[in-house]
Design a protein around this motif. Structure first.
Motif, PDB file in Angstrom:
ATOM      1  N   ILE B 205       0.841  -1.207   0.000  1.00  0.00           N
ATOM      2  CA  ILE B 205       0.000   0.000   0.000  1.00  0.00           C
ATOM      3  C   ILE B 205       0.870   1.250   0.000  1.00  0.00           C
ATOM      4  O   ILE B 205       0.593   2.225  -0.700  1.00  0.00           O
ATOM      5  N   ASP B 206       1.961   1.194   0.752  1.00  0.00           N
ATOM      6  CA  ASP B 206       2.858   2.351   0.846  1.00  0.00           C
ATOM      7  C   ASP B 206       3.434   2.736  -0.511  1.00  0.00           C
ATOM      8  O   ASP B 206       3.599   3.909  -0.814  1.00  0.00           O
ATOM      9  N   CYS B 207       3.720   1.736  -1.342  1.00  0.00           N
ATOM     10  CA  CYS B 207       4.465   2.015  -2.585  1.00  0.00           C
ATOM     11  C   CYS B 207       3.586   2.536  -3.718  1.00  0.00           C
ATOM     12  O   CYS B 207       4.103   2.914  -4.767  1.00  0.00           O
ATOM     13  N   GLU B 208       2.277   2.562  -3.551  1.00  0.00           N
ATOM     14  CA  GLU B 208       1.410   3.006  -4.661  1.00  0.00           C
ATOM     15  C   GLU B 208       0.354   3.982  -4.150  1.00  0.00           C
ATOM     16  O   GLU B 208      -0.610   3.577  -3.507  1.00  0.00           O
ATOM     17  N   PRO B 209       0.529   5.254  -4.469  1.00  0.00           N
ATOM     18  CA  PRO B 209      -0.406   6.251  -3.930  1.00  0.00           C
ATOM     19  C   PRO B 209      -1.778   6.270  -4.620  1.00  0.00           C
ATOM     20  O   PRO B 209      -2.721   6.840  -4.082  1.00  0.00           O
ATOM     21  N   ASP B 210      -1.903   5.648  -5.784  1.00  0.00           N
ATOM     22  CA  ASP B 210      -3.157   5.724  -6.541  1.00  0.00           C
ATOM     23  C   ASP B 210      -4.212   4.777  -5.964  1.00  0.00           C
ATOM     24  O   ASP B 210      -4.165   3.574  -6.188  1.00  0.00           O
ATOM     25  N   THR B 211      -5.178   5.324  -5.243  1.00  0.00           N
ATOM     26  CA  THR B 211      -6.199   4.468  -4.618  1.00  0.00           C
ATOM     27  C   THR B 211      -7.195   3.919  -5.651  1.00  0.00           C
ATOM     28  O   THR B 211      -7.941   2.993  -5.356  1.00  0.00           O
ATOM     29  N   ILE B 213      -6.345   2.315  -8.144  1.00  0.00           N
ATOM     30  CA  ILE B 213      -5.724   1.117  -8.718  1.00  0.00           C
ATOM     31  C   ILE B 213      -6.613  -0.113  -8.508  1.00  0.00           C
ATOM     32  O   ILE B 213      -6.498  -1.108  -9.230  1.00  0.00           O
TER      33      ILE B 213
END
Lengths: 287, 287
Positions: B205-211, B213
């Motif tokens: 979750i930390d590595c991808e800011p696009d919710t 996704i």
């Protein structure tokens, strides 16, 4: 296109997803008594079982003899087999057939279809996000479509009425959300939500030989590794086919893993807690 | 010990697990009408709600006034709070009380108890592997014990009859398997099955800011990251408290992740497929 109820649908490859699509078309009453569901597979037993159960109207061991009757064809094959199938069977489709697929990567398929597809055929690339670690037709009933995501990566030349027809069909099969995007965007995002997750699950199992470790399981480990029961040849193909995007995603993940590791190693409580709190909120905001 | 049915059980900390234990004791009829379930919590509203719902017989805002009545006490606190509680309340327990806990690490707790526990008290360290990403008493009903694992790390001085008593109670609450092991072995294995999995979920979750996704989600990402909705202060404490074991487990996992990454980068199909096949078989053999 004919009305959906009276269409003849051909399923190429009656495995997990092909079987689940046939089941949905039948059990949701999408294909009525005046329509037909045909299937082509290399396994005669599967075809016979599917016909005996009334899931398909007829099975075919030769693709040519089926394709000439179909208004709509679902290609339920892995990417390599799909491309080989299209190459060898291109001439066998009825003029005007709407074709779609279910493959987990789209770049190479879209590129090939833009180049080689017969002028009168309409191929709409798709990816139902409803797989399962249980492979094969025998597990088709374990595939649940209800509320799931479906990705379409339409070609420029796709006919709007065909796209509309396919989307209606997808929603009627039970899917909850269709996202239309480019093949590139699909492959970039799938590398994250699907492929990276499978790589992580595989690494978790690979790194610990003690199968008795599940005595210490409380659900997290089981949930994270269920997908490690993957179809090895298919995922090998998907990983290598989408190599570039997947490697980037692995590095992106490894970066965050390193960050968390460093907080833990330094005993950096407040930073770690802040990071976990942000993670918690981000995950909770995801729909 | 008195018979289970007529015992007075005290729950210290009526959160998710404390609440779930009280619910199990009550709903399974383990504590009969001649026994009592008491609870101590700093939140008066929680105590009032639990009493109104008949889950506990009485709530106490002062630990001393409860502990003097209890035959058995469940300490449902995080490790730091548990140690602080035992330090301040050691004198308040009835002579001969059987005490157990639910904390996710055991090394520091066992060490402290071996050192400081009153001679006449029997403390059996435990860890019910049945948590949930939903914290607090309000979600206690979402905790399912049925068939779950329970780990006990008995002290040398524990009375066999008390250990037997607790094990009977655990099975009657619905747990499916009790493993008795050392605190060290517990911490080493929990670092893998639980803590590493939470670190991985958090990193994902930390590595991808696009919710957004999740439009590309098909279940894997959702399953792998559900536990990212973690209780940040509690997990910060658990991670740092078990730092050494957890760092080793992160490295162990990162090693396999690197191996898979290298197969993918080199397009090493046969090696990758062989590795995935082994992983599939190992995971399938886990119970």
């Amino acid at each position: 296109m004919k009305p959906l109820e009276t269409s003849t649908v051909g399923i190429v490859g009656l495995g997990l997803m092909g079987g689940a699509i046939a089941l949905a078309l039948r059990s949701e009453g999408i294909i009525g008594t005046t329509g037909r569901i045909l299937a082509y597979d290399h396994n005669r037993d599967t075809l016979a079982a599917a016909q005996a159960e009334g899931i398909i109207d007829a099975g075919s061991y030769a693709a040519e003899s089926m394709l000439g009757h179909c208004d709509l064809v679902f290609l339920c094959l892995t990417p390599t087999k799909l491309l080989r199938f299209m190459e060898s069977q291109m001439a066998a489709f009825q003029p005007g057939t709407l074709i779609t697929d279910i493959a987990g990567i789209k770049g190479s398929i879209v590129a090939a279809m833009e180049r080689t597809l017969r002028e009168d055929l309409d191929f709409i690339p798709g990816h139902p996000m409803a797989g399962s670690e249980m492979g094969g037709f025998i597990h088709a009933r374990s595939c649940r479509f209800k509320g799931k995501n479906y990705i379409l990566t339409p070609l420029k030349r796709n006919k709007p009425e065909n796209l509309g027809f396919l989307k209606t069909l997808i929603y009627r099969m039970g899917f909850g959300r269709i996202t239309e995007t480019s093949a590139q965007e699909h492959d970039r995002n799938i590398a994250f939500t699907s492929q990276l997750c499978h790589v992580i699950a595989a690494a978790l199992i690979d790194c610990e030989p003690d199968t008795e470790i599940t005595r210490f399981g409380g659900g997290s480990f089981e949930d994270l590794t269920r997908i490690a029961m993957l179809n090895a040849p298919m995922w090998t193909e998907l990983f290598i086919e989408n190599q570039e995007e997947l490697l980037q995603r692995i590095e992106q993940f490894a970066g965050s893993l390193d960050k968390l590791k460093s907080y833990i190693a330094r005993g950096a409580g407040p930073e770690l807690e802040q990071c976990l709190q942000t993670v918690r909120e981000r995950r909770a905001s995801m729909v």
